[in-house]
Design a protein around this motif. Sequence first.
Motif, PDB file in Angstrom:
ATOM      1  N   SER A  16      30.126  40.622  40.535  1.00 49.23           N
ATOM      2  CA  SER A  16      30.314  42.280  40.325  1.00 49.23           C
ATOM      3  C   SER A  16      29.242  43.033  41.022  1.00 49.23           C
ATOM      4  O   SER A  16      28.188  42.906  41.213  1.00 49.23           O
ATOM      5  CB  SER A  16      30.050  42.388  38.817  1.00 49.23           C
ATOM      6  OG  SER A  16      30.019  43.729  38.479  1.00 49.23           O
ATOM      7  N   ARG A  18      28.049  45.773  39.814  1.00 50.73           N
ATOM      8  CA  ARG A  18      27.324  46.113  38.434  1.00 50.73           C
ATOM      9  C   ARG A  18      26.290  45.376  38.063  1.00 50.73           C
ATOM     10  O   ARG A  18      26.673  44.278  37.266  1.00 50.73           O
ATOM     11  CB  ARG A  18      28.351  46.802  37.383  1.00 50.73           C
ATOM     12  CG  ARG A  18      27.641  47.381  36.211  1.00 50.73           C
ATOM     13  CD  ARG A  18      28.710  48.256  35.362  1.00 50.73           C
ATOM     14  NE  ARG A  18      29.838  47.601  34.450  1.00 50.73           N
ATOM     15  CZ  ARG A  18      30.617  47.930  33.727  1.00 50.73           C
ATOM     16  NH1 ARG A  18      30.413  49.153  33.575  1.00 50.73           N
ATOM     17  NH2 ARG A  18      31.305  47.199  32.971  1.00 50.73           N
ATOM     18  N   PRO A  91      34.307  40.068  37.489  1.00 52.63           N
ATOM     19  CA  PRO A  91      35.383  40.982  36.764  1.00 52.63           C
ATOM     20  C   PRO A  91      36.848  40.971  37.529  1.00 52.63           C
ATOM     21  O   PRO A  91      36.867  40.810  38.874  1.00 52.63           O
ATOM     22  CB  PRO A  91      34.660  42.226  36.630  1.00 52.63           C
ATOM     23  CG  PRO A  91      33.644  42.208  37.908  1.00 52.63           C
ATOM     24  CD  PRO A  91      33.343  40.942  38.164  1.00 52.63           C
ATOM     25  N   VAL A  92      37.844  41.561  36.842  1.00 47.12           N
ATOM     26  CA  VAL A  92      39.146  41.557  37.499  1.00 47.12           C
ATOM     27  C   VAL A  92      38.855  42.986  37.834  1.00 47.12           C
ATOM     28  O   VAL A  92      38.621  44.203  37.216  1.00 47.12           O
ATOM     29  CB  VAL A  92      40.396  41.771  36.580  1.00 47.12           C
ATOM     30  CG1 VAL A  92      41.553  41.987  36.947  1.00 47.12           C
ATOM     31  CG2 VAL A  92      40.271  40.334  35.884  1.00 47.12           C
ATOM     32  N   PHE A  93      39.070  43.196  39.317  1.00 45.61           N
ATOM     33  CA  PHE A  93      39.259  44.649  39.775  1.00 45.61           C
ATOM     34  C   PHE A  93      40.764  44.554  40.543  1.00 45.61           C
ATOM     35  O   PHE A  93      41.095  43.909  41.242  1.00 45.61           O
ATOM     36  CB  PHE A  93      38.531  44.745  40.921  1.00 45.61           C
ATOM     37  CG  PHE A  93      36.996  45.340  40.595  1.00 45.61           C
ATOM     38  CD1 PHE A  93      36.654  45.099  39.534  1.00 45.61           C
ATOM     39  CD2 PHE A  93      35.908  45.767  41.666  1.00 45.61           C
ATOM     40  CE1 PHE A  93      35.202  45.645  39.050  1.00 45.61           C
ATOM     41  CE2 PHE A  93      34.864  46.160  41.198  1.00 45.61           C
ATOM     42  CZ  PHE A  93      34.476  46.209  39.721  1.00 45.61           C
ATOM     43  N   MET A  95      43.630  43.585  39.320  1.00 44.38           N
ATOM     44  CA  MET A  95      44.077  42.600  38.864  1.00 44.38           C
ATOM     45  C   MET A  95      43.746  41.402  39.772  1.00 44.38           C
ATOM     46  O   MET A  95      44.428  40.453  39.908  1.00 44.38           O
ATOM     47  CB  MET A  95      45.672  42.738  39.306  1.00 44.38           C
ATOM     48  CG  MET A  95      46.363  43.876  38.111  1.00 44.38           C
ATOM     49  SD  MET A  95      45.693  43.303  36.398  1.00 44.38           S
ATOM     50  CE  MET A  95      46.880  42.117  36.247  1.00 44.38           C
ATOM     51  N   GLY A 136      38.144  41.261  31.764  1.00 44.07           N
ATOM     52  CA  GLY A 136      38.865  42.423  32.413  1.00 44.07           C
ATOM     53  C   GLY A 136      38.747  43.390  31.336  1.00 44.07           C
ATOM     54  O   GLY A 136      38.539  43.275  30.094  1.00 44.07           O
ATOM     55  N   GLY A 137      38.823  44.667  31.856  1.00 40.56           N
ATOM     56  CA  GLY A 137      38.545  45.941  30.949  1.00 40.56           C
ATOM     57  C   GLY A 137      39.706  45.897  29.957  1.00 40.56           C
ATOM     58  O   GLY A 137      39.530  46.466  28.758  1.00 40.56           O
ATOM     59  N   GLY A 138      40.889  45.616  30.386  1.00 42.71           N
ATOM     60  CA  GLY A 138      42.144  45.764  29.619  1.00 42.71           C
ATOM     61  C   GLY A 138      42.875  44.467  29.243  1.00 42.71           C
ATOM     62  O   GLY A 138      42.099  43.441  29.163  1.00 42.71           O
ATOM     63  N   ILE A 171      37.087  43.835  27.933  1.00 44.80           N
ATOM     64  CA  ILE A 171      35.626  44.010  28.060  1.00 44.80           C
ATOM     65  C   ILE A 171      35.295  44.993  29.196  1.00 44.80           C
ATOM     66  O   ILE A 171      35.701  44.607  30.411  1.00 44.80           O
ATOM     67  CB  ILE A 171      35.309  42.484  28.445  1.00 44.80           C
ATOM     68  CG1 ILE A 171      35.225  41.400  27.264  1.00 44.80           C
ATOM     69  CG2 ILE A 171      33.723  42.836  28.758  1.00 44.80           C
ATOM     70  CD1 ILE A 171      34.715  41.982  26.034  1.00 44.80           C
TER      71      ILE A 171
HETATM   72  C1  LIG Z   1      37.393  49.155  40.847  1.00 47.00           C
HETATM   73  C2  LIG Z   1      37.816  48.827  39.369  1.00 47.00           C
HETATM   74  C3  LIG Z   1      38.872  48.109  39.076  1.00 47.00           C
HETATM   75  C4  LIG Z   1      39.221  47.653  38.054  1.00 47.00           C
HETATM   76  N1  LIG Z   1      40.445  46.908  37.840  1.00 47.00           N
HETATM   77  C5  LIG Z   1      40.692  46.421  36.691  1.00 47.00           C
HETATM   78  C6  LIG Z   1      42.042  45.714  36.321  1.00 47.00           C
HETATM   79  O1  LIG Z   1      42.829  45.704  37.224  1.00 47.00           O
HETATM   80  N2  LIG Z   1      42.363  45.221  35.146  1.00 47.00           N
HETATM   81  C7  LIG Z   1      41.362  45.310  34.098  1.00 47.00           C
HETATM   82  O2  LIG Z   1      41.709  44.621  32.852  1.00 47.00           O
HETATM   83  N3  LIG Z   1      40.151  46.160  34.303  1.00 47.00           N
HETATM   84  C8  LIG Z   1      39.940  46.519  35.586  1.00 47.00           C
HETATM   85  N4  LIG Z   1      38.650  46.880  35.680  1.00 47.00           N
HETATM   86  C9  LIG Z   1      37.465  47.046  34.541  1.00 47.00           C
HETATM   87  C10 LIG Z   1      36.668  45.811  34.705  1.00 47.00           C
HETATM   88  O3  LIG Z   1      37.355  44.591  34.907  1.00 47.00           O
HETATM   89  C11 LIG Z   1      35.704  46.051  33.634  1.00 47.00           C
HETATM   90  O4  LIG Z   1      35.092  47.096  33.667  1.00 47.00           O
HETATM   91  C12 LIG Z   1      34.510  44.843  33.519  1.00 47.00           C
HETATM   92  O5  LIG Z   1      33.844  44.687  32.304  1.00 47.00           O
HETATM   93  C13 LIG Z   1      33.606  44.900  34.673  1.00 47.00           C
HETATM   94  O6  LIG Z   1      32.781  43.799  34.507  1.00 47.00           O
HETATM   95  P1  LIG Z   1      31.146  43.704  35.156  1.00 47.00           P
HETATM   96  O7  LIG Z   1      30.341  44.524  33.697  1.00 47.00           O
HETATM   97  O8  LIG Z   1      30.529  42.490  35.138  1.00 47.00           O
HETATM   98  O9  LIG Z   1      31.068  44.535  36.348  1.00 47.00           O
HETATM   99  C14 LIG Z   1      38.301  47.556  37.068  1.00 47.00           C
HETATM  100  C15 LIG Z   1      37.036  48.130  37.271  1.00 47.00           C
HETATM  101  C16 LIG Z   1      36.750  48.737  38.473  1.00 47.00           C
HETATM  102  C17 LIG Z   1      35.322  49.557  38.723  1.00 47.00           C
END
Ligand SMILES: Cc1cc2nc3c(=O)[nH]c(=O)nc-3n(C[C@H](O)[C@H](O)[C@H](O)COP(=O)(O)O)c2cc1C
Length: 200
Positions: A16, A18, A91-93, A95, A136-138, A171
Amino acid sequence: MSERPDAIHLIAFACSPRAGGNTDTLLDAALDGAAEAGARVERFDLREMTIAPCRHCGGCASGSGRCVIDDDMQRLYEPLCAADRIIVASPVFFMSLTAQAKTMIDRCQPMWVRRHRGDIVSEARHPRAALYLGVGGGDLPLLFDASRIVLASWYWTLQVFERRELTFECIDAKDAIRERPTALDRARQAGRELASWAGD
Ligand SMILES: Cc1cc2nc3c(=O)[nH]c(=O)nc-3n(C[C@H](O)[C@H](O)[C@H](O)COP(=O)(O)O)c2cc1C
């Protein structure tokens, strides 16, 4: 448990951008578990490394078989061949895996060339196994599928045949994983089990 000379060698990639976010937190817990099981742990934070994208120059397919790009990826080739266990925390970015993860994976093309020729890539002393830690956030359908497919291709290249994962949907905020009951215990357990897997 103290580290033995024949300890399992585990390498881990924090993928990540972050620092201190959810996958970092899961990775910390997994590595604690692996260390408890006696593994020798090496962690690479990809966001702090300079790794250029593969140029598809063909350099690794000819001559020495090595990548011609002189950057931090050169530090990873030896551990990627030698490690018994691998953890990828991404993380998922959009997809899939993060750019940090995918860039590192693409730079494993020298190993892919060797595997494609039928050569042996793994120099591990124990059966190889890998663990994917994903968030993934969603909660869209197929949230982790693209990451799984990329990793499956990479695992084939690295001759990793035992493949595990621990993934969490919904998440998003930086500390969200800490609010998820049992998540860190499960990550710790997954790390412990990865390190202590006997290869059966
Ligand atoms: C550029 C970007 C793209 C993302 N794309 C997705 C996505 O496609 N699907 C999803 O569920 N979350 C997506 N997220 C949300 C991250 O997966 C989520 O915030 C995750 O907790 C980040 O993990 P970290 O704290 O380890 O960085 C995206 C976030 C960023 C910044």
